[in-house]
Design a protein around this motif. Structure first.
Motif, PDB file in Angstrom:
ATOM      1  N   SER A   9      -7.058   7.987  -3.700  1.00 28.34           N
ATOM      2  CA  SER A   9      -5.963   7.982  -2.711  1.00 28.34           C
ATOM      3  C   SER A   9      -6.495   8.031  -1.289  1.00 28.34           C
ATOM      4  O   SER A   9      -5.851   7.543  -0.359  1.00 28.34           O
ATOM      5  N   GLY A  52      -9.214   6.514  -0.391  1.00 26.42           N
ATOM      6  CA  GLY A  52      -9.960   5.285  -0.150  1.00 26.42           C
ATOM      7  C   GLY A  52     -11.462   5.458  -0.212  1.00 26.42           C
ATOM      8  O   GLY A  52     -12.211   4.602   0.254  1.00 26.42           O
ATOM      9  N   GLU A  87      -8.104   0.709  -6.507  1.00 27.37           N
ATOM     10  CA  GLU A  87      -7.561   1.108  -5.205  1.00 27.37           C
ATOM     11  C   GLU A  87      -6.645  -0.001  -4.691  1.00 27.37           C
ATOM     12  O   GLU A  87      -5.593   0.272  -4.128  1.00 27.37           O
ATOM     13  N   SER A  92      -6.490  -2.397  -2.270  1.00 28.11           N
ATOM     14  CA  SER A  92      -6.252  -2.969  -0.938  1.00 28.11           C
ATOM     15  C   SER A  92      -7.223  -4.077  -0.578  1.00 28.11           C
ATOM     16  O   SER A  92      -6.991  -4.812   0.375  1.00 28.11           O
ATOM     17  N   HIS A 129      -2.623   0.492  -4.803  1.00 26.60           N
ATOM     18  CA  HIS A 129      -1.998  -0.272  -3.720  1.00 26.60           C
ATOM     19  C   HIS A 129      -1.996  -1.749  -4.119  1.00 26.60           C
ATOM     20  O   HIS A 129      -2.916  -2.210  -4.776  1.00 26.60           O
ATOM     21  N   SER A 133      -4.532  -9.080   2.518  1.00 26.78           N
ATOM     22  CA  SER A 133      -5.542  -8.078   2.856  1.00 26.78           C
ATOM     23  C   SER A 133      -6.066  -8.253   4.281  1.00 26.78           C
ATOM     24  O   SER A 133      -6.238  -7.280   5.016  1.00 26.78           O
ATOM     25  N   GLU A 155      -4.062   0.311   6.978  1.00 21.83           N
ATOM     26  CA  GLU A 155      -3.539   1.519   6.326  1.00 21.83           C
ATOM     27  C   GLU A 155      -2.019   1.441   6.171  1.00 21.83           C
ATOM     28  O   GLU A 155      -1.471   1.746   5.116  1.00 21.83           O
ATOM     29  N   ARG A 192      -1.603  -0.177   2.511  1.00 19.71           N
ATOM     30  CA  ARG A 192      -1.582   1.060   1.719  1.00 19.71           C
ATOM     31  C   ARG A 192      -0.291   1.852   1.898  1.00 19.71           C
ATOM     32  O   ARG A 192      -0.081   2.846   1.216  1.00 19.71           O
ATOM     33  N   SER A 214       0.487   3.791   4.370  1.00 19.14           N
ATOM     34  CA  SER A 214       0.172   5.126   4.895  1.00 19.14           C
ATOM     35  C   SER A 214       1.098   5.513   6.036  1.00 19.14           C
ATOM     36  O   SER A 214       1.727   4.665   6.678  1.00 19.14           O
ATOM     37  N   GLU A 234      -2.489   9.532   8.292  1.00 19.84           N
ATOM     38  CA  GLU A 234      -3.629   8.668   7.961  1.00 19.84           C
ATOM     39  C   GLU A 234      -4.071   7.816   9.146  1.00 19.84           C
ATOM     40  O   GLU A 234      -5.230   7.374   9.193  1.00 19.84           O
TER      41      GLU A 234
END
Length: 341
Positions: A81, A83, A101, A103, A137, A147, A302, A306, A308, A312
């Motif tokens: 979580s 990264g 993960e 991302s 993610h 990405s 982020e 993700r 976030s 973050e």
């Protein structure tokens, strides 16, 4: 004779403009050298946390080019979580279970290829990977554009604001507007704040348009809050604005302002996270710390990839604010060239 005179005039013009001459000769070699450092980087080695892995699988994994870490399930999930790792691999009686993960599509691909190789060695007759794959993610449909998109938003916002603000401020100086303003009682810090707000209004509009177009029209992946995206994009634009006005003080015309692009913008693009920094030389990774664009790109990724929140991206936001304030102060001191008040 007329052609000879024309050629001689151009040669003399270049010889008198040593900065342009140096840029023509040095800039292409600098960019090529930087590209060679970026693209000759080592192959990316994914970092995988192993949970309840049989000894036979563990032995095979150690032969692969990757970084292996042994954790409990809860520790591995926490690192994923944050990264810090690319995947969690658990090997059950029915086959491997992988939590990606997610991302970075290239990291996902590296992990899946590695697990595929291990599965083929354990069961050579099977051609398919019987693995349970989940994504923290993104998803398997996530594209490279999803990405890299957040990084590209930062790059274009930074580049265009840097160029337009630099040339606009340069024109203020070359047309004599700046000198007339400096002849008034206005203080240098008031000039800098005024120019930043004035140019900043259009930079804000431009940055907001870039973010809106990328998300709403190009359907770029967007998992977090649009307000955080706008905040980071605006801070990037503000940093580019102050940097452009600062460097314009060292240019005598628009051509010389454009010459800053290969020295200021191009290295930031290469070290912004568009390419995997972890596989680059250590000194390039340290150099990226000095690049404002790397913080903006990290925060945008982020938020957009993700999902976030503030906690973050707070550190990236504070660094961007620090860059902007520092460069604004530098702008005030640079104005001493024109008036010592």
């Amino acid at each position: 004779m007329r052609i000879r005179a024309l050629v001689l005039r151009i040669i003399k013009q270049f010889m008198n403009d040593r900065r342009t001459l140096a840029m023509i000769l040095v800039a292409p070699m600098f960019i090529l050298w930087l590209m060679s450092q970026v693209f000759h980087s080592d192959q990316y080695e994914p970092t995988i946390a192993l949970v309840d892995i049989p000894e036979q699988v563990s032995t095979l994994l150690k032969e692969e080019k990757l970084q292996l870490l042994y954790y409990t399930s809860s520790e591995a999930e926490l690192l994923l979580s944050e990264g810090e790792i690319d995947a969690i691999l658990t090997w059950t009686s029915i086959g491997p279970e992988i939590i990606l993960e997610g991302s970075d599509p290239s990291a996902n691909k590296s992990v899946l290829i590695m697990v595929q190789n291990i599965a083929n060695e354990l069961s050579p007759t099977s051609n398919s990977l019987q693995a349970s794959i989940t994504y923290l993610h993104g998803s398997e449909d996530m594209t490279s554009f999803d990405s890299f998109g957040p990084v590209l938003i930062g790059v274009f916002a930074f580049f265009f604001v840097f160029l337009t603000s630099g040339i606009s401020f340069l024109r203020e100086r070359t047309t004599g507007t700046l000198e007339r303003l400096l002849a008034t009682p206005v203080k240098r810090w008031e000039l800098v704040i005024g120019y930043v707000i004035g140019f900043g209004i259009f930079s804000v509009i431009q940055a907001a348009l870039i973010a809106w177009f990328s998300i709403q029209v190009l359907d770029m992946l967007m998992m977090g809050s649009i307000w955080f995206v706008l905040l980071v994009t605006l801070l990037l634009a503000l940093t580019a604005l102050t940097l452009g006005t600062l460097l314009s003080a060292f240019a005598n015309n628009e051509f010389q302002m454009v010459q800053f692009i290969p020295l200021v913008i191009v290295p930031q693009v290469f070290l912004s996270g568009l390419f995997n920094l972890e596989s680059m030389s250590e000194w390039l990774q340290w150099l990226s710390v000095l690049m404002p664009l790397s913080y903006g790109a990290d925060a945008l990724r982020e938020v957009m990839v993700r999902g976030s929140g503030w906690s973050e991206i707070a550190s990236d936001v504070y660094v961007l604010i620090g860059f902007s304030v520092t460069i604004m102060i530098a702008n005030i001191f640079v104005l001493k060239k024109y008036r010592k008040l």
